[in-house]
Motif scaffolding. Sequence first.
Motif, PDB file in Angstrom:
ATOM      1  N   LEU A 178     -42.005 -34.604  -2.328  1.00  0.00           N
ATOM      2  CA  LEU A 178     -41.047 -33.703  -2.981  1.00  0.00           C
ATOM      3  C   LEU A 178     -41.603 -32.291  -3.086  1.00  0.00           C
ATOM      4  O   LEU A 178     -40.887 -31.309  -2.881  1.00  0.00           O
ATOM      5  CB  LEU A 178     -40.667 -34.240  -4.365  1.00  0.00           C
ATOM      6  CG  LEU A 178     -39.797 -35.483  -4.385  1.00  0.00           C
ATOM      7  CD1 LEU A 178     -39.618 -35.984  -5.808  1.00  0.00           C
ATOM      8  CD2 LEU A 178     -38.443 -35.210  -3.746  1.00  0.00           C
ATOM      9  N   LEU A 179     -42.882 -32.172  -3.414  1.00  0.00           N
ATOM     10  CA  LEU A 179     -43.517 -30.857  -3.502  1.00  0.00           C
ATOM     11  C   LEU A 179     -43.501 -30.156  -2.143  1.00  0.00           C
ATOM     12  O   LEU A 179     -43.220 -28.956  -2.055  1.00  0.00           O
ATOM     13  CB  LEU A 179     -44.955 -31.007  -4.008  1.00  0.00           C
ATOM     14  CG  LEU A 179     -45.739 -29.710  -4.180  1.00  0.00           C
ATOM     15  CD1 LEU A 179     -45.058 -28.831  -5.215  1.00  0.00           C
ATOM     16  CD2 LEU A 179     -47.168 -30.006  -4.583  1.00  0.00           C
ATOM     17  N   LEU A 180     -43.773 -30.892  -1.080  1.00  0.00           N
ATOM     18  CA  LEU A 180     -43.738 -30.312   0.257  1.00  0.00           C
ATOM     19  C   LEU A 180     -42.327 -29.861   0.636  1.00  0.00           C
ATOM     20  O   LEU A 180     -42.145 -28.797   1.243  1.00  0.00           O
ATOM     21  CB  LEU A 180     -44.266 -31.313   1.291  1.00  0.00           C
ATOM     22  CG  LEU A 180     -45.771 -31.568   1.244  1.00  0.00           C
ATOM     23  CD1 LEU A 180     -46.153 -32.694   2.212  1.00  0.00           C
ATOM     24  CD2 LEU A 180     -46.536 -30.305   1.561  1.00  0.00           C
ATOM     25  N   ILE A 181     -41.312 -30.642   0.260  1.00  0.00           N
ATOM     26  CA  ILE A 181     -39.924 -30.277   0.556  1.00  0.00           C
ATOM     27  C   ILE A 181     -39.542 -28.997  -0.187  1.00  0.00           C
ATOM     28  O   ILE A 181     -38.963 -28.069   0.391  1.00  0.00           O
ATOM     29  CB  ILE A 181     -38.973 -31.435   0.204  1.00  0.00           C
ATOM     30  CG1 ILE A 181     -39.182 -32.595   1.181  1.00  0.00           C
ATOM     31  CG2 ILE A 181     -37.524 -30.970   0.226  1.00  0.00           C
ATOM     32  CD1 ILE A 181     -38.459 -33.865   0.784  1.00  0.00           C
ATOM     33  N   VAL A 182     -39.886 -28.947  -1.475  1.00  0.00           N
ATOM     34  CA  VAL A 182     -39.566 -27.748  -2.268  1.00  0.00           C
ATOM     35  C   VAL A 182     -40.318 -26.543  -1.715  1.00  0.00           C
ATOM     36  O   VAL A 182     -39.761 -25.444  -1.598  1.00  0.00           O
ATOM     37  CB  VAL A 182     -39.905 -27.993  -3.757  1.00  0.00           C
ATOM     38  CG1 VAL A 182     -39.840 -26.699  -4.553  1.00  0.00           C
ATOM     39  CG2 VAL A 182     -38.966 -29.021  -4.347  1.00  0.00           C
TER      40      VAL A 182
END
Length: 91
Positions: free
Chosen positions: A13-17
């Motif tokens: 999720l952090l990478l997507i954001v």
Amino acid sequence: MGNRLVPAILIALLLIVHAQLWFGRGSVGNVSAMQQKLDAQKAANLEAQQANERLSSEVRDLKEGLEMVEERARMELGMVKPNEIFVNVTR
């Protein structure tokens, strides 16, 4: 396995954001480009508004000028409009 799944999901999720921040529709570069377009449009709007005010002033001056010319023609030269009767009242 459960202990590794939660951090993996959070990292994903952090990478997507983070990817959205740099490459997505609301990215830093995109926001900067849109801000430049907005500034250019504001400047164009200001120029157009000033041009409109100048034209409005010219129209007002022309209307007032025609009214003054018409009034002088009536008073000094006794001119009348078509189908109009001129009555001169003196005291």
